[in-house]
Design an enzyme around this catalytic site. Structure first.
Site, mmCIF file in Angstrom:
data_model
loop_
_atom_site.group_PDB
_atom_site.id
_atom_site.type_symbol
_atom_site.label_atom_id
_atom_site.label_comp_id
_atom_site.label_asym_id
_atom_site.label_seq_id
_atom_site.Cartn_x
_atom_site.Cartn_y
_atom_site.Cartn_z
ATOM 1 N N ASP A 34 -13.038 -1.400 0.845
ATOM 2 C CA ASP A 34 -14.349 -0.211 0.178
ATOM 3 C C ASP A 34 -14.343 0.015 -2.088
ATOM 4 O OD1 ASP A 34 -12.722 1.228 0.676
ATOM 5 O OD2 ASP A 34 -13.883 2.217 2.999
ATOM 6 N N HIS A 87 -5.973 -5.811 2.271
ATOM 7 C CA HIS A 87 -6.745 -7.203 2.453
ATOM 8 C C HIS A 87 -8.010 -6.923 2.046
ATOM 9 C CE1 HIS A 87 -5.677 -5.765 7.087
ATOM 10 N NE2 HIS A 87 -4.500 -6.218 6.006
#
Length: 262
Positions: free
Chosen positions: A113, A130
């Site tokens: 995010d 990731h």
């Protein structure tokens, strides 16, 4: 010292002392640190994968590439949650205080995010295991551009927008299951973990490998390990101290207790 509901004050005091003594802290974060920013976690009791059967498939490459319905769910989630409106919460901001105190060596995160960087953590200290949701990438021609370019199209009615350049399938630049992690990022994250004196593992069930090996490697190299999460994790047996409860107030209490600059 500020009390935190359901947290043993002796455990809290111990971690505060370790923070004050440490000169090289690595923080490992999972989805739990971002839930107070309105971003749902995945594996928790009310996690995204528990409430939407298709949601877990959006994180698996073969499902994503082969099923348009899975891609539609993924794009709806990006438009709703990862469009830039989610802001760093007080848990993210608490970690910035570690940086201001010259204690923070690195943040190793499973999150995509970008909220650590948005909170003020130096970009060169963040290892995004990731990948990131901030960019989109074409699976066919590898064109990469800001996710916001595609969010506009989703809001204009395209449920599964194709590549601007070649018309191919587009995914976020986050790493899905069945995809390989970036070896340079893994190497950097593990090197940081192996050289830290204190590891804080925050908001993760620590069930995903190889990401969770950052915690294992820190402990093997002699670091103290503190696990902060709302529930048990798969690596609790590696923890010197476990703080089980709401993440944001725990982090705030630790930084306040250590008297790190705001």
């Amino acid at each position: 010292m500020e009390e935190v509901e359901n947290i043993d004050s002796n455990d809290l005091a111990t971690v505060i002392q370790w923070l004050q003594e440490a000169d090289n802290v690595v923080v490992f974060t999972g989805a739990g640190i971002s839930t107070d920013s309105g971003i749902p976690d995945f594996r928790g009791p009310r996690g995204l994968w528990k409430t939407n059967p298709l949601a877990e498939r959006t994180s698996t490459l073969s499902y994503y590439l082969n099923d348009p319905e899975v891609r539609k769910v993924a794009w709806a989630g990006r438009e709703r949650t990862f469009d830039g409106s989610a802001l760093p919460n007080d848990g993210h901001k608490a970690l910035v205080r570690l940086q201001r105190a010259n204690k923070l060596a690195a943040v190793v995160t499973q999150n995509v995010d970008g909220l650590h960087q948005a909170s003020g953590i130096d970009e060169d200290k963040v290892w995004e295991l990731h990948g990131t949701i901030a960019y989109a990438r074409c699976w066919d021609c590898d064109d990469r551009r800001p996710m916001s370019d595609y969010i506009v199209r989703v809001r204009n009615g395209e449920e599964d927008p194709d590549c601007f350049e070649c018309g191919g399938i587009v995914k976020s630049d986050a790493v899905l299951f069945e995809q390989s992690l970036n070896p340079d990022v893994i190497y950097g994250a593990f090197a940081a973990a192996e050289n830290c004196s204190l590891m804080l593992a925050i908001g993760s069930t620590l069930g995903v490998s190889p990401a969770n090996q950052a915690v294992v490697r820190a402990r093997a190299a002699g670091a103290r390990v503190v696990i902060i999460n709302g529930e048990a994790t798969e690596l609790d047996h590696f923890a010197d101290v476990r703080l089980v409860g709401s993440i944001t107030p725990i982090l705030k209490a630790l930084m306040d207790g250590a008297e790190f600059p705001t």
